[in-house]
Write a protein that holds these residues in place. Structure first.
Motif, PDB file in Angstrom:
ATOM      1  N   SER A   4       0.989  -0.993  -0.602  1.00 40.68           N
ATOM      2  CA  SER A   4       0.189  -0.072  -0.041  1.00 40.68           C
ATOM      3  C   SER A   4       1.018   1.580  -0.063  1.00 40.68           C
ATOM      4  CB  SER A   4      -1.069  -0.182   1.080  1.00 40.68           C
ATOM      5  OG  SER A   4      -0.460   0.132   2.509  1.00 40.68           O
ATOM      6  N   ARG A   5       0.570   2.308  -0.524  1.00 44.94           N
ATOM      7  CA  ARG A   5       0.874   3.764  -1.123  1.00 44.94           C
ATOM      8  C   ARG A   5       0.578   4.358   0.558  1.00 44.94           C
ATOM      9  NH1 ARG A   5       4.232   5.454  -4.283  1.00 44.94           N
ATOM     10  NH2 ARG A   5       3.782   3.705  -5.817  1.00 44.94           N
ATOM     11  N   ASN A 372      -2.705   4.688  -5.600  1.00 44.72           N
ATOM     12  CA  ASN A 372      -3.191   3.404  -4.701  1.00 44.72           C
ATOM     13  C   ASN A 372      -2.329   2.601  -3.500  1.00 44.72           C
ATOM     14  OD1 ASN A 372      -6.259   4.871  -4.301  1.00 44.72           O
ATOM     15  ND2 ASN A 372      -6.624   3.212  -6.285  1.00 44.72           N
ATOM     16  N   GLU A 373      -1.456   1.606  -4.975  1.00 45.08           N
ATOM     17  CA  GLU A 373      -0.727   1.219  -4.684  1.00 45.08           C
ATOM     18  C   GLU A 373       0.422   0.564  -5.661  1.00 45.08           C
ATOM     19  OE1 GLU A 373      -2.282  -3.220  -4.440  1.00 45.08           O
ATOM     20  OE2 GLU A 373      -2.347  -2.913  -6.736  1.00 45.08           O
ATOM     21  N   ALA A 402       6.761   9.632  -4.297  1.00 45.44           N
ATOM     22  CA  ALA A 402       6.448   9.584  -5.623  1.00 45.44           C
ATOM     23  C   ALA A 402       5.328  10.419  -6.587  1.00 45.44           C
ATOM     24  CB  ALA A 402       5.793   7.774  -6.428  1.00 45.44           C
ATOM     25  N   LEU A 403       5.260  10.170  -7.994  1.00 45.69           N
ATOM     26  CA  LEU A 403       4.595  11.246  -8.105  1.00 45.69           C
ATOM     27  C   LEU A 403       2.644   9.791  -8.725  1.00 45.69           C
ATOM     28  CD1 LEU A 403       5.724  14.403 -10.150  1.00 45.69           C
ATOM     29  CD2 LEU A 403       4.319  14.166  -8.071  1.00 45.69           C
ATOM     30  N   PRO A 404       1.535  10.189  -8.995  1.00 45.81           N
ATOM     31  CA  PRO A 404       0.652   9.306  -9.296  1.00 45.81           C
ATOM     32  C   PRO A 404       0.930   9.478 -10.961  1.00 45.81           C
ATOM     33  CG  PRO A 404      -0.453  10.945  -8.421  1.00 45.81           C
ATOM     34  CD  PRO A 404       0.977  11.495  -7.942  1.00 45.81           C
ATOM     35  N   ARG A 405       0.303   8.372 -11.539  1.00 46.21           N
ATOM     36  CA  ARG A 405      -0.599   8.896 -13.227  1.00 46.21           C
ATOM     37  C   ARG A 405      -2.054   9.763 -12.624  1.00 46.21           C
ATOM     38  NH1 ARG A 405      -0.468   4.221 -14.026  1.00 46.21           N
ATOM     39  NH2 ARG A 405       1.491   3.616 -15.198  1.00 46.21           N
ATOM     40  N   SER A 406      -1.148  11.015 -13.539  1.00 48.11           N
ATOM     41  CA  SER A 406      -3.200  11.676 -13.362  1.00 48.11           C
ATOM     42  C   SER A 406      -3.099  12.553 -14.674  1.00 48.11           C
ATOM     43  CB  SER A 406      -2.736  12.696 -12.009  1.00 48.11           C
ATOM     44  OG  SER A 406      -4.070  13.516 -12.284  1.00 48.11           O
ATOM     45  N   ALA A 407      -4.280  12.648 -15.402  1.00 51.40           N
ATOM     46  CA  ALA A 407      -5.114  12.950 -15.833  1.00 51.40           C
ATOM     47  C   ALA A 407      -4.477  14.783 -15.964  1.00 51.40           C
ATOM     48  CB  ALA A 407      -6.000  13.155 -16.904  1.00 51.40           C
ATOM     49  N   GLY A 433     -10.229  16.611  -8.121  1.00 53.77           N
ATOM     50  CA  GLY A 433      -8.919  15.371  -7.338  1.00 53.77           C
ATOM     51  C   GLY A 433      -7.583  16.530  -7.451  1.00 53.77           C
ATOM     52  N   LEU A 434      -8.313  17.407  -7.494  1.00 50.05           N
ATOM     53  CA  LEU A 434      -6.618  17.805  -7.581  1.00 50.05           C
ATOM     54  C   LEU A 434      -5.588  17.560  -6.216  1.00 50.05           C
ATOM     55  CD1 LEU A 434      -7.255  20.813  -9.326  1.00 50.05           C
ATOM     56  CD2 LEU A 434      -5.080  19.922 -10.004  1.00 50.05           C
ATOM     57  N   LYS A 435      -6.667  17.894  -4.768  1.00 48.74           N
ATOM     58  CA  LYS A 435      -5.966  18.032  -3.785  1.00 48.74           C
ATOM     59  C   LYS A 435      -5.286  16.601  -3.114  1.00 48.74           C
ATOM     60  CE  LYS A 435      -6.602  17.951   1.711  1.00 48.74           C
ATOM     61  NZ  LYS A 435      -7.617  18.547   2.517  1.00 48.74           N
ATOM     62  N   PRO A 436      -5.049  15.724  -3.861  1.00 47.26           N
ATOM     63  CA  PRO A 436      -4.251  14.313  -3.219  1.00 47.26           C
ATOM     64  C   PRO A 436      -3.211  14.771  -4.065  1.00 47.26           C
ATOM     65  CG  PRO A 436      -5.756  13.572  -4.761  1.00 47.26           C
ATOM     66  CD  PRO A 436      -6.498  15.085  -3.920  1.00 47.26           C
TER      67      PRO A 436
END
Length: 458
Positions: A4-5, A372-373, A402-407, A433-436
């Motif tokens: 988990s992340r 998420n993981e 780390a940086l998540p995959r995001s549009a 979903g900008l906050k996370p």
């Protein structure tokens, strides 16, 4: 086995770090006023090394001296018989100590130290004019303190498509918003995608047509003298004539503008014509151009708290310039074997092409990961499975964040009439979903900043 992340940044300090007053940071030289020969020799040596200097004169008030110390990155104390007895020198040392400023004493005669100097200055006293290379060592130590004042980071991987431009813009845009200060982005990629992240191509090209662009870090241009020829128009030759770097306000583009968020985030725009260095067959001219670049970057350190390069994914002359100027390399990578190969090649270039004294530290940032993981690849990398394949301790070089995959990180052309700072996710409105995502950016920025601060402490 996937793990988990924990991404959100909570319970961490978000206090702004404000830039020092004034625009130019300098080394302050504390002296008695009765050692003119030593002061002149030191001033000239530092000037030749492109270090900005301030030393008080007879008419400098205490308030003016304290203000100059407040803007300094270090203080050099000329230790002499007169200096030991000088009330002003003692006050300078006390003010520098209160500011936590680096103290660099330099003994110029056989002065006997009194109690104050024994306690406050002698523990730092290693250099003297009696040493054959004492002045050279003093200049080198001052330059090191100067460089630590403004770290230089190169965002680099010898594989394309791993998000170098995204990291340069978004992570360090978030850095500026979270910590304040003054950040300069330099577009060293001939494709100049970083520049086009903030500005339309026609504006970037118009900037290049005036030499208000990255080529003016390498060669004398119309930005430095009205009668100069543009180096962008001469693909077959290099201008090796030295030049004084252009004033900041005539060179950079202010991303935040006058009506945007507080602070300073500037960019030196890129251009295709810097590709010409890859075709030059004149090693002596290239060496001169590289020195121009290194001196220019050192010059602009005095006006910023952080400088960041966006680079191309090839091992070229530009790569070597960036690596020699940088204190740290941030290598974005995806969780795949192809990105790992790019990181391995990058480490080989750093170790084989950059002499140890100038070798930047390498940090690896996982980009575009599952929010998420951890994937099995990332978990294995963090557990050391790929260290041997990478050819260096990859697991130790990996950033925890780390940086998540995001549009939200998708590259979008700037909209007409929209201010450049709106291209930064950290300032791009609300919702969606900008906050996370913003917390992830700040977490990466905080970890890099902490690495830099620990290096400063050494």
């Amino acid at each position: 086995m996937a793990e988990s992340r924990a991404v959100p940044l909570k319970g961490r300090s978000r206090q702004k770090i404000h830039a020092p007053r004034g625009q130019m940071s300098h080394v302050y030289i504390s002296h008695s006023g009765k050692d003119p020969d030593a002061l002149l020799a030191l001033h000239e040596a530092l000037r030749a090394a492109s270090v900005t200097v301030f030393h008080p004169g007879e008419d400098t008030s205490r308030a003016e001296a304290d203000a100059a110390i407040d803007r300094a990155f270090a203080i050099i104390v000329l230790v002499s018989a007169e200096g030991v007895r000088s009330r002003r020198v003692r006050q300078d040392v006390e003010a520098a100590k209160a500011m936590g400023l680096k103290l660099i004493p330099y003994q110029v005669d056989k002065a006997r130290l009194n109690g104050f100097f024994k306690q406050e200055v002698q523990p730092h006293l290693r250099l003297s004019s009696a040493m054959p290379d004492g002045l050279d060592q003093l200049v080198a130590e001052t330059q090191e303190a100067y460089r630590k004042k403004c770290p230089v980071i190169a965002v680099m991987n010898l594989k394309g498509g791993v998000g170098k431009t995204t990291v340069t813009a978004q992570v360090f845009g978030a850095w500026q918003e979270a910590f304040g200060g003054r950040v300069l982005l330099i577009d060293l990629d001939p494709q100049y995608n970083l520049t086009q992240t903030f500005y339309p191509m026609d504006l970037a090209d118009a900037s290049s047509a005036q030499d208000r662009s990255v080529i003016s870090l390498f060669e004398r241009s119309r930005l430095h003298a009205r009668d100069a020829a543009s180096p962008a128009e001469n693909w077959l030759g290099l201008t090796i004539q030295p030049f004084t770097p252009a004033p900041r306000d005539q060179f950079v583009h202010p991303v935040l503008g006058v009506d945007g968020p507080p602070g300073r985030l500037d960019i030196i725009s890129g251009q295709f014509e810097i590709s010409k260095y890859a075709f030059s067959g004149d090693p002596d001219a290239l060496a001169a151009v590289k020195q121009h670049f290194l001196r220019s970057v050192d010059h602009y350190r005095s006006e910023y708290d952080l400088i960041v390069f966006d680079t191309n994914p090839n091992a070229t002359f530009l790569t070597r310039c960036a690596l020699e100027a940088a204190d740290r390399v941030i290598a974005p990578m995806h969780a795949d074997i192809y990105s790992l190969r790019g990181v391995r090649l990058l480490n080989q270039v750093i170790c084989n092409q950059i002499e140890e004294a100038r070798r930047p530290e390498l940090s690896i940032l996982f980009n575009a990961v599952n929010r998420n993981e951890q994937s099995t690849f990332e978990a294995d990398a963090r557990n050391g499975v790929f260290d041997e394949i990478a050819g260096f301790p990859l697991s130790e070089a990996l950033l925890t964040a780390a940086l998540p995959r995001s549009a939200h990180f998708a590259v979008k052309a700037p909209q007409e009439g929209q201010p450049a700072w709106r291209q930064l996710v950290i300032h791009a409105g609300r919702g969606g979903g900008l906050k996370p995502i913003r917390e992830s950016l700040k977490q990466v920025a905080l970890e890099i900043r902490d690495l830099n601060e620990r290096k400063k402490g050494h």
